[in-house]
Design a protein around this motif. Sequence first.
Motif, PDB file in Angstrom:
ATOM      1  N   CYS A  42       1.024  -1.297   0.029  1.00 26.76           N
ATOM      2  CA  CYS A  42      -0.007   0.093  -0.141  1.00 26.76           C
ATOM      3  C   CYS A  42       0.932   1.091  -0.065  1.00 26.76           C
ATOM      4  O   CYS A  42       1.802   1.457   0.869  1.00 26.76           O
ATOM      5  CB  CYS A  42      -0.809  -0.072   1.214  1.00 26.76           C
ATOM      6  SG  CYS A  42      -2.067   1.414   1.281  1.00 26.76           S
ATOM      7  N   THR A  43       0.529   2.165  -0.944  1.00 24.09           N
ATOM      8  CA  THR A  43       1.248   3.269  -1.026  1.00 24.09           C
ATOM      9  C   THR A  43       0.416   4.603  -0.925  1.00 24.09           C
ATOM     10  O   THR A  43       0.947   5.687  -0.672  1.00 24.09           O
ATOM     11  CB  THR A  43       1.902   3.611  -2.255  1.00 24.09           C
ATOM     12  OG1 THR A  43       0.914   3.295  -3.587  1.00 24.09           O
ATOM     13  CG2 THR A  43       3.099   2.522  -2.673  1.00 24.09           C
ATOM     14  N   GLY A  44      -0.795   4.509  -0.816  1.00 23.94           N
ATOM     15  CA  GLY A  44      -1.666   5.841  -0.379  1.00 23.94           C
ATOM     16  C   GLY A  44      -3.044   5.088   0.158  1.00 23.94           C
ATOM     17  O   GLY A  44      -3.338   3.975  -0.135  1.00 23.94           O
ATOM     18  N   VAL A  45      -3.605   6.010   0.933  1.00 17.81           N
ATOM     19  CA  VAL A  45      -5.028   5.454   1.606  1.00 17.81           C
ATOM     20  C   VAL A  45      -5.846   6.839   1.222  1.00 17.81           C
ATOM     21  O   VAL A  45      -5.572   7.899   1.773  1.00 17.81           O
ATOM     22  CB  VAL A  45      -4.555   5.385   3.141  1.00 17.81           C
ATOM     23  CG1 VAL A  45      -6.264   4.937   3.571  1.00 17.81           C
ATOM     24  CG2 VAL A  45      -4.008   4.180   3.186  1.00 17.81           C
ATOM     25  N   ASP A  46      -6.924   6.649   0.509  1.00 13.60           N
ATOM     26  CA  ASP A  46      -7.764   7.926   0.262  1.00 13.60           C
ATOM     27  C   ASP A  46      -9.043   7.471   0.888  1.00 13.60           C
ATOM     28  O   ASP A  46      -9.854   6.646   0.472  1.00 13.60           O
ATOM     29  CB  ASP A  46      -7.928   7.974  -1.222  1.00 13.60           C
ATOM     30  CG  ASP A  46      -8.988   9.141  -1.607  1.00 13.60           C
ATOM     31  OD1 ASP A  46      -9.505   9.787  -0.584  1.00 13.60           O
ATOM     32  OD2 ASP A  46      -9.257   9.216  -2.992  1.00 13.60           O
ATOM     33  N   ASP A  47      -9.325   7.931   2.101  1.00 16.07           N
ATOM     34  CA  ASP A  47     -10.711   7.741   2.613  1.00 16.07           C
ATOM     35  C   ASP A  47     -11.417   9.033   2.850  1.00 16.07           C
ATOM     36  O   ASP A  47     -12.435   9.177   3.656  1.00 16.07           O
ATOM     37  CB  ASP A  47     -10.379   7.342   4.366  1.00 16.07           C
ATOM     38  CG  ASP A  47      -9.392   8.251   4.934  1.00 16.07           C
ATOM     39  OD1 ASP A  47      -9.222   9.189   4.512  1.00 16.07           O
ATOM     40  OD2 ASP A  47      -9.269   7.990   6.226  1.00 16.07           O
ATOM     41  N   MET A 107     -16.143   5.118   1.843  1.00 14.40           N
ATOM     42  CA  MET A 107     -15.556   4.119   1.245  1.00 14.40           C
ATOM     43  C   MET A 107     -13.810   4.442   1.373  1.00 14.40           C
ATOM     44  O   MET A 107     -13.532   5.616   1.490  1.00 14.40           O
ATOM     45  CB  MET A 107     -15.745   3.939  -0.392  1.00 14.40           C
ATOM     46  CG  MET A 107     -17.195   3.403  -0.695  1.00 14.40           C
ATOM     47  SD  MET A 107     -17.572   3.190  -2.194  1.00 14.40           S
ATOM     48  CE  MET A 107     -16.321   2.152  -2.838  1.00 14.40           C
ATOM     49  N   VAL A 108     -13.270   3.520   0.943  1.00 12.03           N
ATOM     50  CA  VAL A 108     -11.676   4.027   1.059  1.00 12.03           C
ATOM     51  C   VAL A 108     -10.911   3.286  -0.248  1.00 12.03           C
ATOM     52  O   VAL A 108     -11.250   2.103  -0.630  1.00 12.03           O
ATOM     53  CB  VAL A 108     -11.013   3.392   2.382  1.00 12.03           C
ATOM     54  CG1 VAL A 108     -10.954   1.862   2.512  1.00 12.03           C
ATOM     55  CG2 VAL A 108      -9.604   3.732   2.495  1.00 12.03           C
ATOM     56  N   ALA A 109     -10.014   4.031  -0.710  1.00  5.86           N
ATOM     57  CA  ALA A 109      -9.234   3.636  -1.792  1.00  5.86           C
ATOM     58  C   ALA A 109      -7.762   3.449  -1.521  1.00  5.86           C
ATOM     59  O   ALA A 109      -7.217   4.456  -1.177  1.00  5.86           O
ATOM     60  CB  ALA A 109      -9.516   4.485  -3.062  1.00  5.86           C
ATOM     61  N   LEU A 110      -7.393   2.500  -1.563  1.00  8.56           N
ATOM     62  CA  LEU A 110      -5.995   1.682  -1.543  1.00  8.56           C
ATOM     63  C   LEU A 110      -5.332   1.711  -2.337  1.00  8.56           C
ATOM     64  O   LEU A 110      -5.380   0.876  -3.303  1.00  8.56           O
ATOM     65  CB  LEU A 110      -5.723   0.571  -0.593  1.00  8.56           C
ATOM     66  CG  LEU A 110      -6.658   0.180   0.768  1.00  8.56           C
ATOM     67  CD1 LEU A 110      -6.540  -0.862   1.277  1.00  8.56           C
ATOM     68  CD2 LEU A 110      -6.283   1.420   1.901  1.00  8.56           C
ATOM     69  N   THR A 111      -4.176   2.672  -2.684  1.00 12.37           N
ATOM     70  CA  THR A 111      -3.291   2.687  -3.787  1.00 12.37           C
ATOM     71  C   THR A 111      -2.278   1.798  -3.542  1.00 12.37           C
ATOM     72  O   THR A 111      -1.402   1.794  -2.568  1.00 12.37           O
ATOM     73  CB  THR A 111      -2.768   4.018  -4.314  1.00 12.37           C
ATOM     74  OG1 THR A 111      -3.994   5.087  -4.473  1.00 12.37           O
ATOM     75  CG2 THR A 111      -1.948   4.039  -5.518  1.00 12.37           C
ATOM     76  N   CYS A 112      -1.904   0.563  -4.357  1.00 14.58           N
ATOM     77  CA  CYS A 112      -0.891  -0.321  -4.144  1.00 14.58           C
ATOM     78  C   CYS A 112      -0.198  -0.561  -5.222  1.00 14.58           C
ATOM     79  O   CYS A 112      -0.208  -0.410  -6.486  1.00 14.58           O
ATOM     80  CB  CYS A 112      -1.633  -1.773  -3.665  1.00 14.58           C
ATOM     81  SG  CYS A 112      -2.940  -1.289  -2.559  1.00 14.58           S
ATOM     82  N   VAL A 113       1.102  -0.898  -5.103  1.00 18.09           N
ATOM     83  CA  VAL A 113       2.139  -1.421  -6.148  1.00 18.09           C
ATOM     84  C   VAL A 113       2.572  -2.881  -5.920  1.00 18.09           C
ATOM     85  O   VAL A 113       2.625  -3.413  -4.699  1.00 18.09           O
ATOM     86  CB  VAL A 113       3.549  -0.507  -6.107  1.00 18.09           C
ATOM     87  CG1 VAL A 113       2.846   0.931  -6.703  1.00 18.09           C
ATOM     88  CG2 VAL A 113       4.124  -0.307  -4.909  1.00 18.09           C
ATOM     89  N   LYS A 114       3.065  -3.248  -6.995  1.00 16.26           N
ATOM     90  CA  LYS A 114       3.562  -4.624  -7.073  1.00 16.26           C
ATOM     91  C   LYS A 114       4.743  -4.760  -6.025  1.00 16.26           C
ATOM     92  O   LYS A 114       5.646  -4.095  -5.955  1.00 16.26           O
ATOM     93  CB  LYS A 114       4.027  -5.314  -8.350  1.00 16.26           C
ATOM     94  CG  LYS A 114       4.340  -6.757  -8.290  1.00 16.26           C
ATOM     95  CD  LYS A 114       2.682  -7.440  -8.479  1.00 16.26           C
ATOM     96  CE  LYS A 114       2.837  -8.871  -8.636  1.00 16.26           C
ATOM     97  NZ  LYS A 114       3.186  -9.275 -10.008  1.00 16.26           N
ATOM     98  N   ASP A 115       4.974  -5.857  -5.126  1.00 14.99           N
ATOM     99  CA  ASP A 115       5.986  -6.099  -4.159  1.00 14.99           C
ATOM    100  C   ASP A 115       6.522  -7.312  -4.196  1.00 14.99           C
ATOM    101  O   ASP A 115       5.873  -8.257  -4.902  1.00 14.99           O
ATOM    102  CB  ASP A 115       5.624  -5.862  -2.657  1.00 14.99           C
ATOM    103  CG  ASP A 115       6.670  -5.488  -1.702  1.00 14.99           C
ATOM    104  OD1 ASP A 115       7.470  -5.181  -2.166  1.00 14.99           O
ATOM    105  OD2 ASP A 115       6.136  -6.013  -0.437  1.00 14.99           O
TER     106      ASP A 115
END
Length: 371
Positions: free
Chosen positions: A155-160, A166-174
Motif C-alpha cells: 500500500c502506497t496511499g490511503v484515500d478515505d 469508502m476507502v481506496a488503497l493505492t498499491c504497487v507490486k511487491d
Amino acid sequence: MINLFESTTEDFSFLLDQMGNDVLINDNPVKALITNTNLEQIYDDRRITSLSPFSRGDIVLFNGKKYIVISEVTEKRYTKYKGIIRFLPHTIIVNSESRFYTLDCYINTSDLGITSGKVLTLADGEITVNCSNYSIDSDLKIGARFLLNGGAWKCTGVDDFSKPGMVALTCVKDSILPTDDLINGIAGGLGISVNITNSNFDVTIDSTYQLTWTSTNNAPVRFESSDESVATVDVNGLVTGLTTGNVTITVYHAQLEQIKDTITLMVKDVPVSYTLEITSSSKPGEVTKGRTKTYEAIVKQGIDIVSDQPVTWKITADDQTSTTALATITSQTGTSCVVSGVNLGYVQLKATLVSDPTVFAWQRIQVKSAI
C-alpha cells in the motif's frame, strides 16, 4: 399500477412484501428491492431500493454474495432510499504491522483497465483496492502488504475522504518475502506469532491464574477456553477454575485465527486444609524430672478431628533450633509420643504433619523437680 418514482410509502411497502428481497445491510436484516441497472456492464452493479436507511460504504449481502453501496445516499427520494451496489469479487488480508484487515473489495488497475472477475491477471503497475471504510481504522499504515493471486502488493496511499464511507488503497507490486504465507494467503504470516509464556501450572476450583503472553509487534490477542464448564478465561487472560478436569486455553491473534498458541491445564479440587495441636492428659506445659508424660497430636480438618494423618515428633532446646539434653523422646507413634524429663529447664516439643510439613505445632515444656 404502482409508480416506483411517485408511489406512497404504503404502495412501496406492498411492493416489498410481494417482490422484495431479504438482504443483510451491515449484518442487519432488511427488506429491499434489488434490480438490474442499465449502466455499463464491466461491473456487476445493481439498484437497491428500501424503506430502511443505508449509505455509501455499507455492505449488502444478497443471494450469498457481498456488494458495497457505491452511490452517495443522503436522504429519501420519493419516500424511500435508493442507491447502487457493486459486487465485491475479491477478499484480501492486509497486514499492517501485524494488524490484519480482511477486506472484501473490487479492484481496478492503472494499465489493464477495470477488473471485476475472480480471476485477475495483474501487471507490474499500480492497482486500486476499493472497499468499505468501516473495515479499516487508523492502524492501517502506508507500507501495509497483502497477497493476491500469488503476488504481493504494498500500500502506497490511503484515500478515505474522496468518497465518504469508502476507502481506496493505492498499491504497487511487491516482492514475495520468505515470511509470506502463500498457502493461506497471508503476507508476512509466517513471521508473526503469539505465545503463552506460562508453563506447568494448575488451577484450583474458584481460584484464578493470570496468563502471560507475547505477540509480534504487541498485536492484540483474544482468549478462548475449550470447556467453560471447567474453566473460563477473560479478555485479559485471567483463568478461573470452576470444576475439576482438563481444559485447553487458546490465545489467538485478535484478527487472524490461524495465528495462535495453546496450553492445557488441570483444574483441581481445593487442597485439604489441616490444623494441628499438641495436648496431654494433664499439664502439657510441664514434665517432672525423672518421669515421663505422654503427648497427643490432634489433627483437624476444619472443626473435624481426623485420625488418618500421622505426624513426626522432635524435641529441641527452648530456642526451637538447638539440640537439648534436658529431655528426650523415649517412644513415639504417628499420633503420640512419650517425653522423659532429664534435667531442669525448658524444652520445645514439635509435631509435624507427614502429608504437609508446612503444618506443625510447638509445645513448650518445663522440666521441673519432683516435690
